[in-house]
Design an enzyme around this catalytic site. Structure first.
Site, PDB file in Angstrom:
ATOM      1  N   ASP A  49       0.818  -1.211   0.000  1.00  0.00           N
ATOM      2  CA  ASP A  49       0.000   0.000   0.000  1.00  0.00           C
ATOM      3  C   ASP A  49       0.853   1.263   0.000  1.00  0.00           C
ATOM      4  O   ASP A  49       0.368   2.341  -0.308  1.00  0.00           O
ATOM      5  CB  ASP A  49      -0.889   0.045   1.259  1.00  0.00           C
ATOM      6  CG  ASP A  49      -1.883  -1.090   1.277  1.00  0.00           C
ATOM      7  OD1 ASP A  49      -2.116  -1.690   0.216  1.00  0.00           O
ATOM      8  OD2 ASP A  49      -2.429  -1.379   2.358  1.00  0.00           O
ATOM      9  N   CYS A  96      26.244  -0.643  -9.189  1.00  0.00           N
ATOM     10  CA  CYS A  96      26.504  -0.605  -7.741  1.00  0.00           C
ATOM     11  C   CYS A  96      26.785  -2.016  -7.242  1.00  0.00           C
ATOM     12  O   CYS A  96      27.695  -2.255  -6.445  1.00  0.00           O
ATOM     13  CB  CYS A  96      25.297  -0.039  -6.993  1.00  0.00           C
ATOM     14  SG  CYS A  96      24.713   1.543  -7.572  1.00  0.00           S
ATOM     15  N   CYS A 134      30.389  -3.826  -7.312  1.00  0.00           N
ATOM     16  CA  CYS A 134      31.356  -3.603  -6.228  1.00  0.00           C
ATOM     17  C   CYS A 134      30.776  -3.978  -4.861  1.00  0.00           C
ATOM     18  O   CYS A 134      31.445  -4.601  -4.042  1.00  0.00           O
ATOM     19  CB  CYS A 134      31.797  -2.147  -6.178  1.00  0.00           C
ATOM     20  SG  CYS A 134      32.726  -1.617  -7.635  1.00  0.00           S
ATOM     21  N   HIS A 135      29.535  -3.568  -4.616  1.00  0.00           N
ATOM     22  CA  HIS A 135      28.982  -3.691  -3.267  1.00  0.00           C
ATOM     23  C   HIS A 135      28.267  -5.018  -3.013  1.00  0.00           C
ATOM     24  O   HIS A 135      27.950  -5.332  -1.869  1.00  0.00           O
ATOM     25  CB  HIS A 135      27.976  -2.564  -3.000  1.00  0.00           C
ATOM     26  CG  HIS A 135      28.589  -1.196  -2.988  1.00  0.00           C
ATOM     27  ND1 HIS A 135      29.409  -0.762  -1.970  1.00  0.00           N
ATOM     28  CD2 HIS A 135      28.511  -0.168  -3.867  1.00  0.00           C
ATOM     29  CE1 HIS A 135      29.796   0.489  -2.228  1.00  0.00           C
ATOM     30  NE2 HIS A 135      29.273   0.870  -3.373  1.00  0.00           N
ATOM     31  N   HIS A 179       8.576  22.984  16.363  1.00  0.00           N
ATOM     32  CA  HIS A 179       8.779  21.568  16.673  1.00  0.00           C
ATOM     33  C   HIS A 179       9.219  21.322  18.110  1.00  0.00           C
ATOM     34  O   HIS A 179       9.252  20.183  18.561  1.00  0.00           O
ATOM     35  CB  HIS A 179       9.767  20.964  15.678  1.00  0.00           C
ATOM     36  CG  HIS A 179       9.222  20.952  14.283  1.00  0.00           C
ATOM     37  ND1 HIS A 179       8.209  20.103  13.898  1.00  0.00           N
ATOM     38  CD2 HIS A 179       9.499  21.718  13.198  1.00  0.00           C
ATOM     39  CE1 HIS A 179       7.905  20.331  12.628  1.00  0.00           C
ATOM     40  NE2 HIS A 179       8.666  21.310  12.186  1.00  0.00           N
ATOM     41  N   CYS A 214      10.099  23.863   5.221  1.00  0.00           N
ATOM     42  CA  CYS A 214       9.919  24.462   6.543  1.00  0.00           C
ATOM     43  C   CYS A 214      10.441  25.895   6.563  1.00  0.00           C
ATOM     44  O   CYS A 214       9.791  26.794   7.087  1.00  0.00           O
ATOM     45  CB  CYS A 214      10.668  23.642   7.600  1.00  0.00           C
ATOM     46  SG  CYS A 214       9.640  22.454   8.448  1.00  0.00           S
TER      47      CYS A 214
END
Lengths: 108, 282
Positions: free
Chosen positions: B73, B98, B101-102, B202, B243
């Site tokens: 969902d 990626c 190598c990883h 905040h 913000c």
């Protein structure tokens, strides 16, 4: 976003007569035909216009989609599973393409 | 008679709104059997938020929260899928992906929780986006992705989801201390025509309603996040820019030193919470 691709989430097994929840999603831009590009030319309409789900060939869910439906249309519906069978899904695109998916539900 | 009935209705609505202003803490986030800590004790006694950290998930309504309970969902998973495809795709002069190598992307479990992270080579902290572009340049010989491009968001989302359920843990000492202090200064610096600091909403007013918006504690554990308002997934810096813009100030650029420092400080404020990215918010 990503290319046009259907996805379905359905239970693999169910008991006879059980009501199960089926979730479907297709990634699709659902271009409404109302928008214009930066040169003022209308971006042609391209939407998924019809979606159907059948169980062993019998219709369980179908609907027409209209241009106001958002991108990546998502449908969730419930159905009663009477017996083991194949749920087949079909999305019809304005350009004539038909995208399909299939799920087998086994009644133990 | 009608006017009387209307008055009673209005009073009931006011009471209802006041009750709704508390975050809903009676619910728990569990995805595919993995419990994610969205209410937690702060890892730091000197955290200005206080003892209890509450993820933004609890501040959203029932429908929005439900979108995150099942990955099917969760609309952010379209981006995750794209990121996983890109992980396997060769790019740049090296012709490497990626994965070449990883290995598996699951090797990056925990990485998102440590961001932003110090880079010896760059002599500064780098965010996940900056690390990705650094590796694209150094190892793949590829063009950098734009910060808010679907490729970058897909990759950050795909990497972040591997850290889901792991606690936020950023380095703030050593060479990071200077950046941490800078981030803290920015958090308490009032900006814009409205003269608001991050802390004005905040910290001083978290839990209150700001017009139609329910002010959360402002945590970053859900980023990159799918926002219904954006109709898409977005980065931490996009959110921070929003913000700053809301205070009617000229926002810092994505990837700027200011936003990297702020990301570091705000991440520290969230230590105790688990990564829940990619989250869904209003």
């Amino acid at each position: 976003m990503a290319s046009i691709k259907p996805r379905v989430k359905a239970p693999k097994t169910a008991s006879a007569g059980e009501v199960v929840s089926i979730k479907t999603l297709i990634s699709h831009p659902m271009e409404s035909g109302q928008r214009k590009d930066k040169d003022g030319a209308t971006i042609p309409r391209q939407i998924i216009n019809k979606f159907t789900a059948t169980f062993n060939g019998a219709m369980v869910f179908a609907c027409d989609l209209e241009p106001s439906v958002s991108a990546n249309p998502y449908f969730e519906f419930q159905m009663t599973v009477p017996e083991t069978g194949v749920l087949a899904f079909e999305w019809v695109d304005d350009d004539g393409s038909i995208y399909t998916d299939e799920k087998t539900i086994t009644v133990a | 008679m009608n006017r009387y009935a209307l008055g009673v209705g209005a009073a009931a609505m006011v009471v209802g709104a006041a009750a709704l202003a508390d975050p809903n803490t009676d619910v728990a986030l569990e995805i595919d059997g993995v419990a994610i800590k969205t209410i937690a004790a702060s890892a730091h006694a000197d955290n200005p938020i206080g003892d209890t950290l509450i993820s933004g998930w609890h501040y959203r309504n029932d429908e929005t929260r439900a979108l995150q309970l099942d990955d099917f969902d969760n609309p952010a998973f379209l981006a995750v899928e794209l990121g996983r495809e890109l992980w396997e795709a060769a790019d740049g002069a090296s012709g490497k992906s990626c994965a070449d190598c990883h290995g598996g992307i699951d090797g990056f479990a925990g990485l998102r929780a440590n961001m932003p992270k110090w880079s010896e080579a760059a002599g500064r902290p780098l965010t996940l986006e900056q690390w990705i572009n650094w590796s694209r340049k150094e190892h793949q010989g590829a063009e950098p992705w734009k910060w808010e491009s679907e490729q970058m968001l897909g990759m950050t989302a795909a990497i972040a989801v591997e850290s889901r359920g792991m606690p936020m843990d950023v380095q703030t000492d050593g060479p990071m201390a200077e950046w941490f202090e800078k981030g803290r200064d920015l958090y308490y610096t009032r900006t814009g025509q409205l003269d608001f600091a991050c802390a004005s909403c905040h910290e001083a007013n978290s839990g209150m309603m700001l017009r139609a918006d329910h002010l959360s504690q402002g945590h970053l554990n859900g980023f990159p996040t799918y926002r219904l308002k954006w109709q898409g997934i977005g980065s931490i810096h996009r959110r921070l820019k929003g913000c700053v813009q809301d205070t009617r100030a000229e926002p810092y650029a994505v990837g700027s030193d200011e936003l990297v420092a702020l990301e570091l400080y705000v991440s520290w404020r969230g230590e105790g919470l688990d990564i829940e990215a990619p989250a869904v918010r209003q």
